[in-house]
Design an enzyme around this catalytic site. Structure first.
Site, PDB file in Angstrom:
ATOM      1  N   HIS A 191      84.369  31.117  23.696  1.00  0.00           N
ATOM      2  CA  HIS A 191      84.253  29.872  22.941  1.00  0.00           C
ATOM      3  C   HIS A 191      84.038  28.699  23.893  1.00  0.00           C
ATOM      4  O   HIS A 191      84.618  28.652  24.970  1.00  0.00           O
ATOM      5  CB  HIS A 191      85.509  29.616  22.113  1.00  0.00           C
ATOM      6  CG  HIS A 191      85.770  30.637  21.059  1.00  0.00           C
ATOM      7  ND1 HIS A 191      86.169  31.921  21.358  1.00  0.00           N
ATOM      8  CD2 HIS A 191      85.689  30.573  19.712  1.00  0.00           C
ATOM      9  CE1 HIS A 191      86.316  32.608  20.238  1.00  0.00           C
ATOM     10  NE2 HIS A 191      86.026  31.803  19.223  1.00  0.00           N
ATOM     11  N   LYS A 218      81.170  38.398  20.425  1.00  0.00           N
ATOM     12  CA  LYS A 218      81.245  37.167  19.639  1.00  0.00           C
ATOM     13  C   LYS A 218      81.189  35.945  20.539  1.00  0.00           C
ATOM     14  O   LYS A 218      81.950  35.838  21.512  1.00  0.00           O
ATOM     15  CB  LYS A 218      82.538  37.128  18.824  1.00  0.00           C
ATOM     16  CG  LYS A 218      82.777  35.806  18.100  1.00  0.00           C
ATOM     17  CD  LYS A 218      84.206  35.675  17.602  1.00  0.00           C
ATOM     18  CE  LYS A 218      84.470  34.294  17.041  1.00  0.00           C
ATOM     19  NZ  LYS A 218      85.909  34.088  16.724  1.00  0.00           N
TER      20      LYS A 218
END
Length: 298
Positions: A191, A218
């Site tokens: 992230h 991800k």
């Protein structure tokens, strides 16, 4: 689009209707047992959610605050046992559970060091596998609620567990291997809440996650421009074509909503929605998102 690999029968039929349909994941961030159970039941009752993401960093933050008030520091084992003691309240929902310890480094509420992060997840992996009947006893204290010398076993057998591992944490590859050895799928994550990484970095990160053995790769980025959103979607599409594992690309905030609604068209295997409190900027209410997804892919 490759499908999310840890769906169970309660969730998988929705994706099976149309393999282009992304799975819908909704986070739970409560810390009290009764509230965790209530939120999980509410998520299941929607009938449109495929996976519960159990955010355990708020649990750790709550424990750390209590210990600080008592002028002591919580030990990693104490953090892990608290999580394991709450697992039964999540597993009763009947949906697959993605356990996520989001550190402050990547936008979460857990302020833990590299070593503590690894120790907590190692204990959780071991405890979950043993409580699910993969070994005779957990060896943890009674306070964890797990099967030990005198503690009762928590009813997690039959639950499909998966684990989020932040790929930039030291020892991430070892955590991924350990989770696989214990029967858990792994979502490797990265992230950036400040900006969107360059195209080259995005591609390299997706590749690094796959090379580490992750079951899902991800990436979530904060866009500053519409071009950032397009770059994230392009990187996701290229990774989906090049890698053997499913990928998930999210552009956060209001600007990135396209990635949450149409991400599957660019290869994303899932999308995150909210029921109540959001866990990241730009999440859409689950009823609204599910309605759109069903019209697009149903």
């Amino acid at each position: 689009m490759k499908q999310l690999p840890f769906l169970n029968d309660a969730a998988g039929h929705r994706v099976a209707v149309d393999p282009r349909r992304p799975a819908i994941i909704v986070p739970v961030q409560a810390t009290a047992p009764e509230e965790i159970a209530r939120q999980c039941r509410a998520i299941t009752d929607t009938g449109v959610v495929d996976v519960i993401e159990w955010r355990i960093d708020p649990v750790l933050a709550s424990i750390a605050e209590e210990c600080c008030a008592g002028s002591r520091a919580a030990a990693p084992q104490e953090f892990a046992e608290a999580v394991l003691g709450l697992a039964a309240h999540v597993s009763t929902a009947g949906l697959p559970v993605l356990i996520t310890l989001r550190t402050g480094f990547e936008g979460g509420s857990a302020d833990v060091s590299e070593d503590v992060y690894t120790e907590i997840l190692t204990t959780i992996i071991t405890g979950l596998s043993e409580s699910s009947g993969l070994s005779e006893s957990s060896g943890l204290s009674e306070s964890s609620g797990l099967s030990g010398a005198s503690g009762p076993a928590i009813p997690t057998a039959g639950t499909t567990w998966a684990l989020d591992v932040e790929i930039d944490r030291r020892g991430a590859a070892e955590l991924i291997d350990m989770a696989h050895d214990r029967g858990l799928s792994v979502v490797a994550s990265h992230h950036n809440f400040a900006r969107t990484d360059s195209a080259e970095v995005l591609g390299a990160t997706f590749t690094r996650m796959a090379a580490a053995g992750a079951d899902v790769a991800k990436i979530a980025m904060m866009p500053g421009t519409r071009a950032d959103v397009a770059e994230l979607l392009r990187a996701t599409a290229l990774a989906e074509e090049a890698l053997a594992v499913p990928v998930l690309g999210i552009s956060m905030g209001q600007l990135g909503r396209t990635s949450r609604v149409m991400g599957a068209d660019f290869g994303s295997c899932a999308t995150f929605a909210q029921l109540g409190e959001s866990s990241a900027p730009g999440q859409i209410a689950v009823a609204d998102l599910a309605g759109i997804v069903d019209r697009l892919y149903g």
